[in-house]
Motif scaffolding. Structure first.
Motif, PDB file in Angstrom:
ATOM      1  N   PRO A  93      45.624  53.102  36.942  1.00 18.08           N
ATOM      2  CA  PRO A  93      45.684  53.626  35.564  1.00 18.08           C
ATOM      3  C   PRO A  93      45.737  52.537  34.502  1.00 18.08           C
ATOM      4  N   ILE A  94      46.408  51.414  34.802  1.00 18.31           N
ATOM      5  CA  ILE A  94      46.475  50.329  33.825  1.00 18.31           C
ATOM      6  C   ILE A  94      45.076  49.843  33.465  1.00 18.31           C
ATOM      7  N   GLY A  95      44.267  49.587  34.489  1.00 11.90           N
ATOM      8  CA  GLY A  95      42.922  49.078  34.235  1.00 11.90           C
ATOM      9  C   GLY A  95      42.006  50.106  33.606  1.00 11.90           C
ATOM     10  N   ALA A 133      33.966  45.353  34.981  1.00 11.67           N
ATOM     11  CA  ALA A 133      35.226  44.609  34.998  1.00 11.67           C
ATOM     12  C   ALA A 133      36.345  45.444  35.607  1.00 11.67           C
ATOM     13  N   THR A 134      36.382  46.734  35.325  1.00  8.78           N
ATOM     14  CA  THR A 134      37.423  47.602  35.875  1.00  8.78           C
ATOM     15  C   THR A 134      37.307  47.713  37.396  1.00  8.78           C
ATOM     16  N   LEU A 135      36.070  47.886  37.891  1.00  4.62           N
ATOM     17  CA  LEU A 135      35.875  47.957  39.347  1.00  4.62           C
ATOM     18  C   LEU A 135      36.254  46.648  40.010  1.00  4.62           C
ATOM     19  N   GLY A 136      35.890  45.520  39.375  1.00  2.00           N
ATOM     20  CA  GLY A 136      36.265  44.227  39.936  1.00  2.00           C
ATOM     21  C   GLY A 136      37.771  44.041  39.964  1.00  2.00           C
ATOM     22  N   TYR A 137      38.436  44.480  38.930  1.00  2.00           N
ATOM     23  CA  TYR A 137      39.899  44.379  38.866  1.00  2.00           C
ATOM     24  C   TYR A 137      40.555  45.223  39.952  1.00  2.00           C
ATOM     25  N   ALA A 160      42.726  41.942  28.670  1.00  3.59           N
ATOM     26  CA  ALA A 160      41.422  41.412  29.061  1.00  3.59           C
ATOM     27  C   ALA A 160      40.403  42.530  29.263  1.00  3.59           C
ATOM     28  N   LEU A 161      40.809  43.590  29.958  1.00  5.76           N
ATOM     29  CA  LEU A 161      39.882  44.705  30.175  1.00  5.76           C
ATOM     30  C   LEU A 161      39.518  45.387  28.851  1.00  5.76           C
ATOM     31  N   TYR A 162      40.494  45.533  27.978  1.00  9.79           N
ATOM     32  CA  TYR A 162      40.192  46.097  26.657  1.00  9.79           C
ATOM     33  C   TYR A 162      39.167  45.232  25.923  1.00  9.79           C
ATOM     34  N   SER A 163      39.340  43.914  25.988  1.00  8.19           N
ATOM     35  CA  SER A 163      38.434  43.007  25.271  1.00  8.19           C
ATOM     36  C   SER A 163      37.024  43.068  25.843  1.00  8.19           C
TER      37      SER A 163
END
Length: 382
Positions: A153-155, A119-123, A103-106
């Motif tokens: 790191p994943i996000g 999106a990364t900060l929200g995650y 999802a983050l990649y998309s």
């Protein structure tokens, strides 16, 4: 007895399957389906543990839930936030981190850097809140260092890869637009060149017609035809003025040479290291100036291309009058090794040649084989 029809049917089925595979393999929809299936396959590895950890889901129901979540990736190009929200739901409910990577990649890939960072900060914030809830993570991953080494790191990695792909797409699109703009500019320049040649050649003929009409008008001054010759001279002058108004000259420019300039062009190419064998039908000298200019431009561009991509190879140039058609054929061998550094080229030469030939009602084809390059242009002689 029935082997041949069966073999034909099998061959047809294989060919149809190959065509379907080739047309589907490169489509965006196929990539989305493959992405969704890949995500589902990765999450399916954790299916037994997922069903055991969450008593509300048995094996089949867990599989259905995971499949529903992965299906959101089918709309990741138009609606990537749907996958993102589904991934957050999976984190809070099922403690599943696989979907969030896709999802983050998309989001980064199809919405750009700002959306990807948001999106990364929200995650990370959502995962941190869930991390603080009692009962998750498992006791073996309760430390903050474990959280930072796994969840963050994943996000960040997934989002960074998506943003990089987004920037790559932008650069590729910009490059394609620049190439298209260069081709359009070359075509426009060729049209302008044709228009100027029309002005030069037709204008010269109109000038001669005007002068000749005035001479005849003076000679026939005492006859009944004097007025007709004066009107003819006025008509020629008006036609020349209209031609000047329609084709606006932008600076001084010499007219495109005719076929008389081809020997000098071939000699210049030979001095530069690409010898030319020129075979020209004597009837070509009787062509109109516009067609001679088209012949010169086609040969000139072909020699330029050969010097760039096959320097040192002999170039065969043939110009023949074949009935009502004029045929221009240029061919050269290609070197065994490609040059270490690609030659500087705008890639618009073929479009320029094609526009010049097309404007005179002709056709041009360029064919590249493994060991040679051929250009064939045909023009009507009349």
């Amino acid at each position: 007895m029935h082997v041949k029809p069966v073999a034909s049917a099998l061959h047809w089925a294989v060919a149809s399957g190959r065509r379907l595979t080739e047309s589907w393999a490169g489509s965006p929809r196929a990539l989305d389906v493959l992405t969704a299936l890949s995500c589902l396959a990765l999450m399916a590895l954790d299916l037994p543990g997922l069903a055991a950890a969450d008593n509300s889901l048995n094996g089949p129901l867990a599989a259905a839930v995971l499949a529903a979540g992965c299906s959101t990736l089918l709309v990741r190009r138009r609606l990537p936030w749907i996958s993102f929200l589904a991934a957050l739901l999976f984190i809070g409910w099922l403690h599943e981190l696989t979907l969030i990577q896709f999802a983050l990649y998309s989001v980064g890939r199809y919405r750009g850097r700002r959306a990807g960072i948001l999106a990364t900060l929200g995650y990370v914030a959502f995962a941190l809140v869930v991390f603080s809830v009692p009962g998750w993570p498992e006791p073996r991953a309760e430390t903050l260092s474990s959280f930072l080494s796994l969840v963050v790191p994943i996000g960040v990695l997934a989002s960074a890869v998506g943003i990089a792909a987004y920037r790559h797409d932008l650069v590729a699109e910009l490059t394609a637009r620049r190439a298209e703009s260069a081709v359009l500019q070359a075509v426009q320049q060729e049209r302008t060149s044709v228009a100027r040649d029309v002005h030069d050649f037709v204008g010269r003929e109109l000038t001669l017609l005007t002068v000749r009409s005035e001479v005849l008008s003076m000679r026939a001054r005492e006859t009944v035809y004097a007025k007709d010759f004066e009107e003819l001279a006025d008509t020629a002058r008006r036609a020349h003025l209209v031609l000047n108004e329609i084709i606006v000259q932008r600076g001084e420019r010499a007219s495109t040479p005719g076929v008389d300039g081809l020997p000098a062009l071939a000699e210049e190419s030979g001095r530069a290291g690409s010898p030319v064998r020129l075979a020209m039908d004597p009837e070509v000298n009787g062509l109109s100036p516009l067609r001679q200019a088209a012949v010169y431009r086609v040969v000139q561009e072909c020699l330029t291309n050969a010097a760039k991509h096959a320097h040192g190879e002999t170039i065969e140039v043939s110009i023949a009058a074949d009935g009502p058609q004029l045929r221009i054929a240029v061919s050269n061998a290609l070197p065994d090794r490609t040059p270490g550094r690609a030659p500087v080229s705008a890639g618009s030469g073929t479009a320029s040649m094609s526009e010049r030939v097309r404007s005179l009602g002709g056709t041009l084809t360029a064919t590249r084989t493994e060991d040679s390059y051929h250009v064939v242009a045909t023009l009507p002689r009349g």
